[in-house]
Design an enzyme around this catalytic site. Structure first.
Site, PDB file in Angstrom:
ATOM      1  N   ASN A 212     -22.108  16.100   2.571  1.00 42.99           N
ATOM      2  CA  ASN A 212     -22.734  16.034   3.902  1.00 42.99           C
ATOM      3  C   ASN A 212     -22.147  17.072   4.863  1.00 42.99           C
ATOM      4  O   ASN A 212     -22.222  16.936   6.078  1.00 42.99           O
ATOM      5  CB  ASN A 212     -22.676  14.606   4.465  1.00 42.99           C
ATOM      6  CG  ASN A 212     -21.267  14.087   4.644  1.00 42.99           C
ATOM      7  OD1 ASN A 212     -20.297  14.751   4.288  1.00 42.99           O
ATOM      8  ND2 ASN A 212     -21.144  12.909   5.214  1.00 42.99           N
TER       9      ASN A 212
ATOM     10  N   LYS B 115     -16.833  20.940   4.881  1.00 41.34           N
ATOM     11  CA  LYS B 115     -16.546  20.487   3.512  1.00 41.34           C
ATOM     12  C   LYS B 115     -16.933  21.552   2.470  1.00 41.34           C
ATOM     13  O   LYS B 115     -17.667  22.503   2.779  1.00 41.34           O
ATOM     14  CB  LYS B 115     -17.289  19.174   3.251  1.00 41.34           C
ATOM     15  CG  LYS B 115     -16.820  18.009   4.140  1.00 41.34           C
ATOM     16  CD  LYS B 115     -17.459  16.707   3.678  1.00 41.34           C
ATOM     17  CE  LYS B 115     -17.061  15.544   4.562  1.00 41.34           C
ATOM     18  NZ  LYS B 115     -17.619  14.260   4.073  1.00 41.34           N
TER      19      LYS B 115
ATOM     20  N   TYR C  94      -7.890  10.462   3.371  1.00 36.52           N
ATOM     21  CA  TYR C  94      -8.989   9.479   3.406  1.00 36.52           C
ATOM     22  C   TYR C  94      -8.504   8.062   3.109  1.00 36.52           C
ATOM     23  O   TYR C  94      -9.300   7.225   2.706  1.00 36.52           O
ATOM     24  CB  TYR C  94     -10.058   9.869   2.386  1.00 36.52           C
ATOM     25  CG  TYR C  94     -11.136  10.814   2.897  1.00 36.52           C
ATOM     26  CD1 TYR C  94     -11.805  10.585   4.102  1.00 36.52           C
ATOM     27  CD2 TYR C  94     -11.540  11.905   2.133  1.00 36.52           C
ATOM     28  CE1 TYR C  94     -12.819  11.427   4.542  1.00 36.52           C
ATOM     29  CE2 TYR C  94     -12.562  12.750   2.573  1.00 36.52           C
ATOM     30  CZ  TYR C  94     -13.192  12.505   3.772  1.00 36.52           C
ATOM     31  OH  TYR C  94     -14.207  13.336   4.198  1.00 36.52           O
TER      32      TYR C  94
ATOM     33  N   GLU D 189      -5.524  12.620  12.421  1.00 36.88           N
ATOM     34  CA  GLU D 189      -6.105  13.644  11.537  1.00 36.88           C
ATOM     35  C   GLU D 189      -5.664  15.053  11.955  1.00 36.88           C
ATOM     36  O   GLU D 189      -5.426  15.909  11.100  1.00 36.88           O
ATOM     37  CB  GLU D 189      -7.630  13.505  11.527  1.00 36.88           C
ATOM     38  CG  GLU D 189      -8.069  12.203  10.844  1.00 36.88           C
ATOM     39  CD  GLU D 189      -9.579  12.014  10.779  1.00 36.88           C
ATOM     40  OE1 GLU D 189     -10.333  12.854  11.304  1.00 36.88           O
ATOM     41  OE2 GLU D 189     -10.004  11.001  10.174  1.00 36.88           O
TER      42      GLU D 189
ATOM     43  N   HIS E 275     -17.008  16.698   8.273  1.00 36.55           N
ATOM     44  CA  HIS E 275     -16.332  15.441   8.622  1.00 36.55           C
ATOM     45  C   HIS E 275     -15.906  15.560  10.076  1.00 36.55           C
ATOM     46  O   HIS E 275     -15.548  16.653  10.527  1.00 36.55           O
ATOM     47  CB  HIS E 275     -15.088  15.231   7.746  1.00 36.55           C
ATOM     48  CG  HIS E 275     -14.182  14.158   8.275  1.00 36.55           C
ATOM     49  ND1 HIS E 275     -14.380  12.824   8.002  1.00 36.55           N
ATOM     50  CD2 HIS E 275     -13.107  14.223   9.113  1.00 36.55           C
ATOM     51  CE1 HIS E 275     -13.445  12.114   8.645  1.00 36.55           C
ATOM     52  NE2 HIS E 275     -12.660  12.936   9.318  1.00 36.55           N
TER      53      HIS E 275
END
Ligand code: CMP
Length: 136
Positions: A115, A12, A52, A129, A118
């Protein structure tokens, strides 16, 4: 019996920004996950919203989409034994505060939003995905 799977991993914006790409990739490769494909991209908010969309009813959805489109990310296809679950173990809990020692999110995550990584949460979502980012 072996069970080779593929899963999607994203580094990310917070981790790309802190130059953690190689450190995170080496955690995967040292733990027997092969990086079959990878690319650094910068997606739009609409693309993040599409990616998402399983979270569209959640209160954090808008911020999540803004965040994922806020800077470059690295998307990867990881392959290996039980890759979906294995990758999730290496990542640690969604909230870095709750992540186990030596997991990616414990080592590098800043907050539940930032975080660092993913990873697909099921075989079905891994297929969707991977197709989202790597369809030919
Ligand atoms: P990720 O695995 O990319 O999937 C959805 C993301 O939403 C998650 O990581 C978190 O970064 C983010 N998020 C923000 N708030 C929450 C929350 N309360 N619960 C779960 N995920 C959240």
């Amino acid at each position: 019996m072996s069970n080779i799977e593929q899963t999607l991993s994203i580094i990310k914006p917070d981790a790309v920004e802190r130059n953690l790409i190689e450190k995170i990739k080496s955690i995967f490769t040292k733990n027997n996950l092969t990086i079959k494909e990878d690319k650094k991209i910068h997606i739009t908010k609409d693309e993040a919203a599409e990616f998402y969309k399983v979270h569209q009813s959640k209160p954090f959805y808008n911020d999540l989409c803004t965040y994922l489109s806020s800077g470059p990310i690295v998307v990867m296809i990881l392959e290996g034994e039980n890759a979906v679950v294995h990758n999730r173990k290496l990542m640690g809990a969604t909230n870095p505060k709750n992540a186990e020692e030596n997991t990616i999110r414990k080592l590098y995550g800043i907050s539940i939003d930032k975080n660092s990584v993913h990873g697909s949460d099921s075989i079905d979502n891994a297929k969707k995905e991977i197709n989202f980012f790597f369809k030919s």
